[in-house]
Scaffold this motif. Structure first.
Motif, PDB file in Angstrom:
ATOM      1  N   TYR A 101       0.832  -1.207   0.000  1.00 31.08           N
ATOM      2  CA  TYR A 101       0.000   0.000   0.000  1.00 31.08           C
ATOM      3  C   TYR A 101       0.863   1.253   0.000  1.00 31.08           C
ATOM      4  CZ  TYR A 101      -3.671   3.270   1.496  1.00 31.08           C
ATOM      5  OH  TYR A 101      -4.545   4.327   1.590  1.00 31.08           O
ATOM      6  N   VAL A 118      -9.900  -1.694   0.721  1.00 30.98           N
ATOM      7  CA  VAL A 118      -9.185  -0.476   1.105  1.00 30.98           C
ATOM      8  C   VAL A 118      -9.288   0.605   0.031  1.00 30.98           C
ATOM      9  CG1 VAL A 118      -6.883  -0.957   0.127  1.00 30.98           C
ATOM     10  CG2 VAL A 118      -7.098   0.279   2.311  1.00 30.98           C
ATOM     11  N   PRO A 127     -10.597   6.963  -0.984  1.00 34.67           N
ATOM     12  CA  PRO A 127      -9.410   6.106  -1.024  1.00 34.67           C
ATOM     13  C   PRO A 127      -8.268   6.683  -1.849  1.00 34.67           C
ATOM     14  CG  PRO A 127     -11.166   5.210  -2.400  1.00 34.67           C
ATOM     15  CD  PRO A 127     -11.770   6.325  -1.632  1.00 34.67           C
ATOM     16  N   THR A 130      -6.710   9.622   0.181  1.00 29.74           N
ATOM     17  CA  THR A 130      -6.069   9.072   1.376  1.00 29.74           C
ATOM     18  C   THR A 130      -4.742   8.425   1.035  1.00 29.74           C
ATOM     19  OG1 THR A 130      -8.185   8.703   2.488  1.00 29.74           O
ATOM     20  CG2 THR A 130      -6.318   7.389   3.237  1.00 29.74           C
ATOM     21  N   ARG A 131      -4.725   7.614   0.006  1.00 31.80           N
ATOM     22  CA  ARG A 131      -3.465   6.938  -0.334  1.00 31.80           C
ATOM     23  C   ARG A 131      -2.427   7.941  -0.831  1.00 31.80           C
ATOM     24  NH1 ARG A 131      -1.272   3.108  -4.840  1.00 31.80           N
ATOM     25  NH2 ARG A 131       0.368   2.061  -3.609  1.00 31.80           N
ATOM     26  N   GLU A 160      -3.010   3.400  11.855  1.00 29.04           N
ATOM     27  CA  GLU A 160      -2.589   4.563  11.074  1.00 29.04           C
ATOM     28  C   GLU A 160      -3.085   5.839  11.758  1.00 29.04           C
ATOM     29  OE1 GLU A 160      -1.205   7.303   9.167  1.00 29.04           O
ATOM     30  OE2 GLU A 160      -0.592   5.336   8.394  1.00 29.04           O
ATOM     31  N   THR A 163      -5.493  10.484   8.534  1.00 30.01           N
ATOM     32  CA  THR A 163      -6.541  10.216   7.544  1.00 30.01           C
ATOM     33  C   THR A 163      -7.626   9.306   8.134  1.00 30.01           C
ATOM     34  OG1 THR A 163      -5.650   8.199   6.488  1.00 30.01           O
ATOM     35  CG2 THR A 163      -4.751  10.313   5.757  1.00 30.01           C
ATOM     36  N   LEU A 165      -8.075   6.190   7.015  1.00 27.62           N
ATOM     37  CA  LEU A 165      -7.791   4.804   6.648  1.00 27.62           C
ATOM     38  C   LEU A 165      -8.401   3.876   7.692  1.00 27.62           C
ATOM     39  CD1 LEU A 165      -6.370   2.924   4.642  1.00 27.62           C
ATOM     40  CD2 LEU A 165      -4.344   3.034   6.103  1.00 27.62           C
TER      41      LEU A 165
END
Length: 530
Positions: A101, A118, A127, A130-131, A160, A163, A165
């Motif tokens: 990830y 995810v 997503p 966030t990533r 984490e 964010t 996540l």
């Protein structure tokens, strides 16, 4: 029900329990009956919110302080909303997913193809953004930590700090999960099973669903440094009003363990089950220091048994107790030796079903065979009973008069799992069966490892030892309740909501400094989406 202008107050309240598929027929059958024979008089208790039902509790129950009056600060558990990606039984598998990830060479499309959960968008989770944000910062492999997922089922979690996540990361909770701290789970009201065990003891960070109704986690200490690993500074998490009790060598941890002992006493739950369905548990604090010390020692022992992360001498480590060493033994039909090929879990304990954006594990029937104890097993149980100062019949009343063989597959099984050990629930979950449902071969994707097979044996022994402690825990509860301190004698207010609000504000001030950064990031991400 309509209140008329000219009315007289009701002198009594009657309660009748009508429930289930037969209630219509019951109403028809009793339509002409005298109401006085059908209804029970009840007195609604203000402390429970004036419920119009009959509530059972110990006569002095409302004289005792509520759990949050004693331990003011508590935290909600972690809720990932993405368990399939962020939680795993195998640390290496989780670490590999997290590494992928955070690898900028792996595209979003590839991540989506391999780990769809995810990369699934929701109202509070973008997503892609966030990533992108997390790739700039990089991963935090040190945040792969032990995670109390279900009772006796401790896994690995990637925590984490930024964010969404994690759907609910509980940044205020995280800094206090440090070595040397202990935790009790509890809920303000229980939906069901109030007379069943509901109070886990743990050291790992816990799941929001650890017990069946939105666990709250009460720590023995607060880490005032605000850091989860470095520069730990532990401060007792008890009401200041209780400090005068800490004399003659008693410390805050003794009070904490006393609470654990009482919450896990079967008689405490039986006496107060209806009240426990409606509000926080109330705790009798004995006036005698020696009784508090005795209770604390029992709380330490029951905590060792209920927390699979801590060694329990005679149960999980060292020379095993005579009755426990014959329980939950891995075996094979015909007495043949076991090898790795025999550990595939295929007896139908669980299956995976798709629900919404992810998969859920549904328990199956599995395979158990009930039987009588063998002569050798009875001999070992008799030795255990003598060591515990009770008769064999008394011991069997606690663990079960019959036993089961619990099968992994058609050939391999755990022998001698006493029936009450098998039926044992904690937090609404049948502990051993729930654990097995997540390890069915089609769910786990591999056979059990040898250490996992032996862990089931350890679970059996821990639960059996907990059940055997029941009479001792009950006697301790009775002794503590007989001459307990009242709210007034403890100097506590019966309306302690103000103190709890102050404790809640303290949680924020003690939280990891990253907490504000998390909120700021979330606000900025929301603004971008708009």
């Amino acid at each position: 029900m309509v209140r008329k202008q000219d009315h007289a107050p009701s002198g009594t309240i009657g309660f009748r329990h009508l429930w289930g598929t037969n209630k219509r027929q019951e109403l028809l059958d009793t339509a002409e009956a005298d109401p006085a024979t059908l209804y029970q008089p009840v007195t609604p208790e203000l402390e429970l919110g004036l419920p119009f039902v009959k509530a059972g509790f110990e006569a002095r129950y409302f004289e005792w302080p509520k759990l949050p009056d004693l331990i003011p600060t508590s935290f909600s558990g972690v809720k990932t909303a993405r368990d399939e990606f962020l939680v795993d039984i195998d640390r290496d598998a989780l670490a590999a997913r997290v590494a992928d990830y955070f690898n900028p060479m792996v595209s979003n499309d590839e991540i989506r193809a391999r780990f769809p959960q995810v990369m699934a968008a929701s109202d509070r989770f973008d997503p892609i953004e966030t990533r992108a944000a997390l790739l700039k910062r990089g991963g935090k492999p040190e945040n792969i930590v032990r995670y109390a997922y279900r009772p006796f089922d401790v896994r690995w979690l990637y925590w984490e700090p930024e964010t969404k996540l994690l759907d609910e990361k509980r940044a205020d909770y995280w800094p206090h999960v440090v070595p040397g701290n202990e935790w009790i789970t509890a809920a303000q009201a229980l939906r069901k099973g109030a007379n069943e065990p509901q109070y886990a003891v743990l050291t790992a960070i816990g799941s929001y669903h650890l017990i069946e109704r939105a666990s709250l986690f009460f720590p023995a200490y607060l880490n005032t440094s605000g850091q989860a690993a470095n520069e730990v500074e532990l401060k007792p998490n008890i009401s200041a009003r209780l400090e005068p009790l800490l004399t003659d060598g008693l410390g805050p941890i003794e009070l904490f363990r006393h609470i654990a002992a009482l919450l896990n006493a079967p008689a405490y739950r039986a006496d107060n089950s209806e009240a426990l369905r409606m509000d926080w548990p109330r705790i009798p604090i004995p006036k005698e220091v020696d009784q508090l010390r005795t209770s604390s020692a029992l709380g330490r022992d029951v905590g060792l048994l209920l927390n699979p992360e801590t060694p329990a001498p005679g149960v999980s480590t060292g020379t095993l107790r005579p009755g426990l060493r014959v329980m939950g033994l891995p075996a094979k039909r015909g007495g043949a030796a076991l090898d790795a090929a025999d550990l595939a879990m295929t007896a139908g304990w669980g299956s995976t079903q798709n629900a919404g954006g992810g998969a859920i594990v549904m328990p199956g029937r599995g395979l158990t065979i009930a039987r009588d104890y063998t002569p050798a097993e009875r001999t070992a149980l008799d030795a255990e009973a003598q060591a515990q100062g009770m008769t064999l019949d008394a011991l069997l009343a606690l663990v079960g008069t019959r036993t089961l063989d619990v099968y992994l597959n058609a050939e391999t099984f755990w022998s001698n799992v006493p029936e009450k050990v098998w039926d044992y629930t904690l937090g609404g979950y049948q502990v051993i069966k729930k654990w097995l449902s997540y390890r069915e071969g089609s769910v786990l994707g591999r056979p059990l490892k040898l250490d996992e097979t032996l862990y089931v044996s350890q679970m059996v022994r821990r639960i059996a030892a907990t059940l055997v402690m029941g009479p001792t825990l009950d006697a301790n509860y009775r002794a503590c309740a007989t001459d307990a301190l009242t709210y007034e004698e403890l100097g506590l207010s019966r309306d302690a909501s103000r103190e709890r609000k102050e404790a809640k504000s303290k949680k924020v001030s003690l939280a990891d400094t990253r907490h504000k950064a998390v909120k700021r990031f979330d606000r900025e991400a929301k603004t971008k989406r708009q």
